[in-house]
Design a protein around this motif. Structure first.
Motif, PDB file in Angstrom:
ATOM      1  N   PRO A 109       0.800  -1.234   0.000  1.00 27.25           N
ATOM      2  CA  PRO A 109       0.000   0.000   0.000  1.00 27.25           C
ATOM      3  C   PRO A 109       0.831   1.282   0.000  1.00 27.25           C
ATOM      4  O   PRO A 109       0.302   2.357   0.330  1.00 27.25           O
ATOM      5  CB  PRO A 109      -0.781  -0.124   1.312  1.00 27.25           C
ATOM      6  CG  PRO A 109       0.189  -0.816   2.228  1.00 27.25           C
ATOM      7  CD  PRO A 109       0.952  -1.799   1.360  1.00 27.25           C
ATOM      8  N   TYR A 110       2.119   1.199  -0.357  1.00 23.94           N
ATOM      9  CA  TYR A 110       2.998   2.370  -0.277  1.00 23.94           C
ATOM     10  C   TYR A 110       3.029   3.116  -1.617  1.00 23.94           C
ATOM     11  O   TYR A 110       2.542   2.631  -2.632  1.00 23.94           O
ATOM     12  CB  TYR A 110       4.401   1.928   0.137  1.00 23.94           C
ATOM     13  CG  TYR A 110       4.405   1.050   1.362  1.00 23.94           C
ATOM     14  CD1 TYR A 110       4.095   1.572   2.608  1.00 23.94           C
ATOM     15  CD2 TYR A 110       4.661  -0.323   1.270  1.00 23.94           C
ATOM     16  CE1 TYR A 110       4.062   0.769   3.738  1.00 23.94           C
ATOM     17  CE2 TYR A 110       4.633  -1.131   2.399  1.00 23.94           C
ATOM     18  CZ  TYR A 110       4.325  -0.583   3.628  1.00 23.94           C
ATOM     19  OH  TYR A 110       4.284  -1.377   4.741  1.00 23.94           O
ATOM     20  N   PHE A 111       3.596   4.311  -1.592  1.00 24.97           N
ATOM     21  CA  PHE A 111       3.829   5.156  -2.763  1.00 24.97           C
ATOM     22  C   PHE A 111       2.555   5.437  -3.565  1.00 24.97           C
ATOM     23  O   PHE A 111       2.450   5.089  -4.737  1.00 24.97           O
ATOM     24  CB  PHE A 111       4.885   4.532  -3.682  1.00 24.97           C
ATOM     25  CG  PHE A 111       6.188   4.283  -3.004  1.00 24.97           C
ATOM     26  CD1 PHE A 111       6.950   5.341  -2.526  1.00 24.97           C
ATOM     27  CD2 PHE A 111       6.656   2.997  -2.825  1.00 24.97           C
ATOM     28  CE1 PHE A 111       8.149   5.120  -1.888  1.00 24.97           C
ATOM     29  CE2 PHE A 111       7.860   2.757  -2.190  1.00 24.97           C
ATOM     30  CZ  PHE A 111       8.613   3.822  -1.716  1.00 24.97           C
ATOM     31  N   PRO A 112       1.545   6.063  -2.946  1.00 20.49           N
ATOM     32  CA  PRO A 112       0.367   6.459  -3.737  1.00 20.49           C
ATOM     33  C   PRO A 112       0.737   7.565  -4.730  1.00 20.49           C
ATOM     34  O   PRO A 112       1.427   8.532  -4.375  1.00 20.49           O
ATOM     35  CB  PRO A 112      -0.602   6.972  -2.662  1.00 20.49           C
ATOM     36  CG  PRO A 112       0.268   7.390  -1.514  1.00 20.49           C
ATOM     37  CD  PRO A 112       1.447   6.466  -1.531  1.00 20.49           C
ATOM     38  N   VAL A 113       0.311   7.410  -5.960  1.00 20.77           N
ATOM     39  CA  VAL A 113       0.657   8.389  -6.995  1.00 20.77           C
ATOM     40  C   VAL A 113      -0.575   9.033  -7.624  1.00 20.77           C
ATOM     41  O   VAL A 113      -0.448  10.022  -8.353  1.00 20.77           O
ATOM     42  CB  VAL A 113       1.510   7.735  -8.106  1.00 20.77           C
ATOM     43  CG1 VAL A 113       2.878   7.388  -7.581  1.00 20.77           C
ATOM     44  CG2 VAL A 113       0.831   6.494  -8.664  1.00 20.77           C
ATOM     45  N   VAL A 114      -1.746   8.473  -7.378  1.00 20.14           N
ATOM     46  CA  VAL A 114      -2.982   9.027  -7.930  1.00 20.14           C
ATOM     47  C   VAL A 114      -3.565  10.019  -6.940  1.00 20.14           C
ATOM     48  O   VAL A 114      -3.715   9.710  -5.747  1.00 20.14           O
ATOM     49  CB  VAL A 114      -3.994   7.901  -8.239  1.00 20.14           C
ATOM     50  CG1 VAL A 114      -5.323   8.484  -8.682  1.00 20.14           C
ATOM     51  CG2 VAL A 114      -3.434   6.962  -9.294  1.00 20.14           C
ATOM     52  N   SER A 115      -3.877  11.207  -7.410  1.00 16.89           N
ATOM     53  CA  SER A 115      -4.448  12.241  -6.548  1.00 16.89           C
ATOM     54  C   SER A 115      -5.797  11.775  -6.014  1.00 16.89           C
ATOM     55  O   SER A 115      -6.659  11.292  -6.758  1.00 16.89           O
ATOM     56  CB  SER A 115      -4.620  13.534  -7.353  1.00 16.89           C
ATOM     57  OG  SER A 115      -5.213  14.537  -6.563  1.00 16.89           O
ATOM     58  N   GLY A 116      -5.957  11.886  -4.697  1.00 21.34           N
ATOM     59  CA  GLY A 116      -7.195  11.468  -4.051  1.00 21.34           C
ATOM     60  C   GLY A 116      -7.135  10.079  -3.469  1.00 21.34           C
ATOM     61  O   GLY A 116      -8.080   9.664  -2.809  1.00 21.34           O
ATOM     62  N   CYS A 117      -6.039   9.345  -3.695  1.00 14.83           N
ATOM     63  CA  CYS A 117      -5.865   7.997  -3.140  1.00 14.83           C
ATOM     64  C   CYS A 117      -4.719   8.020  -2.144  1.00 14.83           C
ATOM     65  O   CYS A 117      -3.636   8.535  -2.452  1.00 14.83           O
ATOM     66  CB  CYS A 117      -5.585   6.984  -4.245  1.00 14.83           C
ATOM     67  SG  CYS A 117      -6.945   6.758  -5.406  1.00 14.83           S
ATOM     68  N   ASP A 118      -4.965   7.467  -0.966  1.00 16.22           N
ATOM     69  CA  ASP A 118      -3.964   7.486   0.090  1.00 16.22           C
ATOM     70  C   ASP A 118      -3.083   6.247   0.103  1.00 16.22           C
ATOM     71  O   ASP A 118      -2.154   6.159   0.908  1.00 16.22           O
ATOM     72  CB  ASP A 118      -4.638   7.634   1.463  1.00 16.22           C
ATOM     73  CG  ASP A 118      -5.376   8.958   1.585  1.00 16.22           C
ATOM     74  OD1 ASP A 118      -4.949   9.933   0.938  1.00 16.22           O
ATOM     75  OD2 ASP A 118      -6.381   9.004   2.323  1.00 16.22           O
ATOM     76  N   VAL A 119      -3.365   5.276  -0.736  1.00 14.88           N
ATOM     77  CA  VAL A 119      -2.586   4.041  -0.780  1.00 14.88           C
ATOM     78  C   VAL A 119      -2.269   3.718  -2.229  1.00 14.88           C
ATOM     79  O   VAL A 119      -2.894   4.236  -3.162  1.00 14.88           O
ATOM     80  CB  VAL A 119      -3.354   2.857  -0.128  1.00 14.88           C
ATOM     81  CG1 VAL A 119      -3.599   3.116   1.339  1.00 14.88           C
ATOM     82  CG2 VAL A 119      -4.653   2.588  -0.871  1.00 14.88           C
ATOM     83  N   GLY A 120      -1.264   2.866  -2.404  1.00 16.64           N
ATOM     84  CA  GLY A 120      -0.956   2.350  -3.723  1.00 16.64           C
ATOM     85  C   GLY A 120      -1.604   0.997  -3.921  1.00 16.64           C
ATOM     86  O   GLY A 120      -1.784   0.241  -2.965  1.00 16.64           O
ATOM     87  N   ALA A 121      -1.958   0.679  -5.166  1.00 17.56           N
ATOM     88  CA  ALA A 121      -2.622  -0.586  -5.472  1.00 17.56           C
ATOM     89  C   ALA A 121      -2.327  -0.938  -6.924  1.00 17.56           C
ATOM     90  O   ALA A 121      -1.991  -0.067  -7.735  1.00 17.56           O
ATOM     91  CB  ALA A 121      -4.123  -0.488  -5.224  1.00 17.56           C
ATOM     92  N   PRO A 122      -2.475  -2.222  -7.304  1.00 15.69           N
ATOM     93  CA  PRO A 122      -2.135  -2.623  -8.677  1.00 15.69           C
ATOM     94  C   PRO A 122      -2.908  -1.874  -9.753  1.00 15.69           C
ATOM     95  O   PRO A 122      -2.338  -1.510 -10.803  1.00 15.69           O
ATOM     96  CB  PRO A 122      -2.464  -4.121  -8.690  1.00 15.69           C
ATOM     97  CG  PRO A 122      -2.318  -4.562  -7.269  1.00 15.69           C
ATOM     98  CD  PRO A 122      -2.770  -3.401  -6.455  1.00 15.69           C
ATOM     99  N   HIS A 123      -4.197  -1.611  -9.554  1.00  9.69           N
ATOM    100  CA  HIS A 123      -4.985  -0.985 -10.613  1.00  9.69           C
ATOM    101  C   HIS A 123      -4.705   0.515 -10.739  1.00  9.69           C
ATOM    102  O   HIS A 123      -5.277   1.171 -11.626  1.00  9.69           O
ATOM    103  CB  HIS A 123      -6.479  -1.209 -10.347  1.00  9.69           C
ATOM    104  CG  HIS A 123      -7.003  -0.510  -9.124  1.00  9.69           C
ATOM    105  ND1 HIS A 123      -6.663  -0.881  -7.846  1.00  9.69           N
ATOM    106  CD2 HIS A 123      -7.837   0.548  -8.990  1.00  9.69           C
ATOM    107  CE1 HIS A 123      -7.267  -0.096  -6.978  1.00  9.69           C
ATOM    108  NE2 HIS A 123      -7.997   0.784  -7.646  1.00  9.69           N
ATOM    109  N   LEU A 124      -3.834   1.061  -9.895  1.00 12.21           N
ATOM    110  CA  LEU A 124      -3.428   2.467 -10.008  1.00 12.21           C
ATOM    111  C   LEU A 124      -2.071   2.614 -10.698  1.00 12.21           C
ATOM    112  O   LEU A 124      -1.522   3.716 -10.742  1.00 12.21           O
ATOM    113  CB  LEU A 124      -3.359   3.109  -8.619  1.00 12.21           C
ATOM    114  CG  LEU A 124      -4.631   3.010  -7.752  1.00 12.21           C
ATOM    115  CD1 LEU A 124      -4.393   3.651  -6.396  1.00 12.21           C
ATOM    116  CD2 LEU A 124      -5.802   3.685  -8.463  1.00 12.21           C
ATOM    117  N   LEU A 125      -1.566   1.520 -11.247  1.00  6.50           N
ATOM    118  CA  LEU A 125      -0.236   1.549 -11.853  1.00  6.50           C
ATOM    119  C   LEU A 125      -0.177   2.398 -13.114  1.00  6.50           C
ATOM    120  O   LEU A 125       0.921   2.709 -13.595  1.00  6.50           O
ATOM    121  CB  LEU A 125       0.223   0.124 -12.185  1.00  6.50           C
ATOM    122  CG  LEU A 125       1.021  -0.595 -11.097  1.00  6.50           C
ATOM    123  CD1 LEU A 125       1.319  -2.030 -11.521  1.00  6.50           C
ATOM    124  CD2 LEU A 125       2.320   0.137 -10.804  1.00  6.50           C
TER     125      LEU A 125
END
Length: 636
Positions: A579-595
């Motif tokens: 759940p680290y390195f969120p890159v999408v604005s408005g999301c507080d966690v990282g996830a596979p579908h945000l790649l």
């Protein structure tokens, strides 16, 4: 060797270590026997002084000398392994023995002890008088009491930031910005970008630099360019401060300019004084020239050379794998609550699938407070993606990394993940030191059917220095237990105040000399953040090394972006590290579908590859690294 012999005598008399930068040049010109004798003498002093910082850099220097043939590989291996610290057992430190190979290395620490003729004096404490007791007085020896600072809430507010934090003003008078990185600021805002030495050095780039330099130094009256007069002008006015050094990239660019102008290449380039016309391409000299130009003239010259010149790595385009051709879309639908709105009716949208080479399902469950049996699909359903894309972005699979012994999966969970297109890697985060029971648990978990990798394991120097040696010993033990059919996932991280290159170098030496890892071992450098030199070193020693990039790319500096462009295309991976390195604005966690956001950052850095092509490329590389069949993700 006369100079180093004299330095060695002073070192022995005073009991201090020599400066490694000064020692390296002398040893490169010395016979092997004399070089090894000098290093043995310094090792004895290092044993007596306990200077671990010097010893770590000395190990890296000896490896370099062995590669150049100055010392034998046997001596380099013995030197790299001889130091051992027995602080845990309380036994005395082992002295240098040129015939015995100790079993434990020193922890990787950067820095060195300065070479001085006398050891630094110890700080003396001034006597402090204590209050008299029963009519008497006594004198205490200790440091004076420090003045207690007021609580933070009572401190004065509105104080200006120091220059170190707010930056210094731009040297050009018409620019009002402040910066802590003057070189980057000048090359990005004012100077022609053709002088950026991070570009690939080609004859076209060199010729463009020569032409641009002549335009900058042209006399407005006669129209002629006299580079010699500018060198004399800079030296006579003292426009370059003392102490500036010339990097390897800058030196190679200056040599190319000398060849283009048919100039003699000096033994070493210097800025104080400027000793070659080619030194004028250094950004400090260019700044001195720009100070004597009108703003409009400088911007006109900059605009005439402001072209998007490619920065490819040698041999990259020729090695494109066939996966960049059109392939059948992977039937994996993005979750309705977590994905991009799909087009309805008009036209067929492009389907872009991605393979997430590294994310933590167990930690994502904990972060999002999901059920302990939540699947990757449940994770993506719980994180809504607000992005609006012009293509359908889907996840074809990935590698789920477990690095906490308490959450290692059982065979049932591993089979369930494989059915959904995900595979498992078992490791231990370097910050966690295993107990004997946890080590047995780890060894059993790695042997379970369906586990494709060992990791993440490695070195993480963000912990206190006292834990470095234990962490390093654990890394050696875990790396030595990797089965040949599984790949190795490495977590390598330096302190926040230092470059990570020296930690990558230390891990490389440990795997090569201590673990004796097979040269064809498949390795994934997870969350890679090193420089171009690190990329070259790892590919040279372990050709099957893959470099995986996460949302950290957003904060990369120029050197790290240059390293990303240098990575061979068939060794490039992408990961969410959720759940680290969120890159999408408005999301507080990282996830596979945000790649898709991370892929966009990498695509912009590469400059010549679309997001869809990058996702297809990295998906193929990920399956090749983990030796997986062509993916078919599970549909909703």
């Amino acid at each position: 060797m006369a100079g180093v012999t004299k330095m060695l005598e002073v070192s022995r008399e005073a009991g201090v270590l020599l400066n490694l930068d000064a020692l390296l040049e002398e040893l490169q010109a010395a016979p092997p026997s004399q070089a090894e004798e000098v290093l043995e003498s310094q090792a004895q002093i290092a044993d007596s002084t306990g200077n671990r910082r010097w010893r770590f850099r000395a190990e890296a220097m000896v490896v370099r000398l062995a590669e150049e043939g100055v010392v034998s590989e046997e001596f380099a291996s013995r030197f790299a392994n001889h130091f051992s610290s027995s602080s845990e057992t309380g036994s005395p430190r082992r002295a240098w023995n040129p015939t015995v190979v100790p079993v434990s290395p020193t922890p990787p620490i950067q820095g060195e002890c300065p070479s001085t003729s006398e050891p630094p004096p110890r700080k003396r404490h001034t006597p402090v008088r204590a209050p008299a007791e029963q009519g008497g007085s006594r004198e205490l020896v200790g440091p004076p009491a420090k003045k207690r600072r007021p609580p933070r809430r009572n401190r004065r507010r509105g104080k200006k930031k120091s220059a170190a934090r707010s930056g210094n003003p731009c040297p050009l008078p018409y620019c009002s910005e402040r910066t802590t990185l003057p070189k980057c600021h000048l090359l990005e805002r004012h100077l022609p970008s053709v002088f950026n030495t991070h570009r690939e050095l080609t004859p076209q780039i060199t010729q463009a630099r020569v032409e641009c330099l002549r335009l900058l130094t042209r006399d407005p009256i006669s129209g002629n360019s006299n580079l010699e007069e500018w060198v004399d002008f800079i030296n006579s006015r003292g426009l370059i401060w003392k102490g500036w050094t010339i990097t390897q990239d800058q030196q190679e660019a200056m040599i190319a300019v000398c060849e283009a102008l048919s100039l003699e290449v000096p033994r070493s380039f210097s800025l104080d004084p400027v000793n070659s016309l080619a030194c004028l391409i250094h950004w400090r000299c260019l700044t001195a020239i720009a100070l004597n130009l009108k703003r409009e003239e400088l911007e006109r010259i900059r605009a005439s050379f402001e072209r998007d010149l490619p920065i490819p790595a040698p041999g990259r385009r020729e090695d494109l794998p066939p996966i960049l051709e059109e392939e059948e879309p992977v039937p994996m639908v993005t979750p309705s609550r977590a994905g991009t709105p799909l087009a309805s009716g008009a036209g067929r949208r492009e389907v872009v699938s991605v393979f997430d080479s590294h994310f933590h399902l167990d930690r994502s469950r904990k972060e999002l407070k999901l059920d302990a049996q939540a699947s990757p699909q449940d994770l993506m359903d719980a994180v809504r993606d607000p992005s609006r894309l012009d293509f359908d972005f889907r996840v074809s699979g990935g590698v789920v990394v477990y690095c906490d012994p308490s959450t290692y999966p059982q065979e049932v969970e591993i089979r369930s993940l494989r059915a959904a297109g995900y595979h498992v890697s078992i490791g231990v985060h370097p910050r966690h030191l295993l107990s004997a029971g946890e080590m047995r648990h780890f060894r059993l978990a790695v042997q379970r059917p369906g586990v494709v990798g060992v990791g993440e394991i490695g070195l993480d120097l963000t912990v206190i220095e006292a834990q470095w040696l234990a962490q390093q010993n654990q890394f050696l033990e875990l790396a030595a237990s990797v089965p040949p059919e599984q790949e190795l996932v490495l977590h390598i991280r330096g302190r926040s105040t230092d470059s990570a290159d020296y930690v990558y170098s230390a891990a490389l030496q440990l795997l090569k000399f201590r673990v004796k890892l097979p040269r064809r071992q498949r390795i994934q450098l997870h969350c890679f953040s090193g420089t171009a030199c690190t990329v070259e070193d790892w590919i040279r020693e372990f050709p099957e090394t893959y470099f995986s990039f996460s949302g950290q790319v957003r904060g990369f500096n120029r050197q790290q972006r240059a390293a990303l462009r240098l990575v061979p295309l068939n060794r490039l991976l992408i990961e969410s590290d959720g759940p680290y390195f969120p890159v999408v604005s408005g999301c507080d966690v990282g996830a596979p579908h945000l790649l898709h956001a991370t892929a966009k950052l990498i695509s912009d850095c590469l400059g010549d590859m679309t997001v869809s092509a990058l996702c297809r490329l990295t998906s193929s590389n990920g399956r090749e690294l983990f030796q997986l069949p062509a993916g078919r993700g599970a549909s909703l």
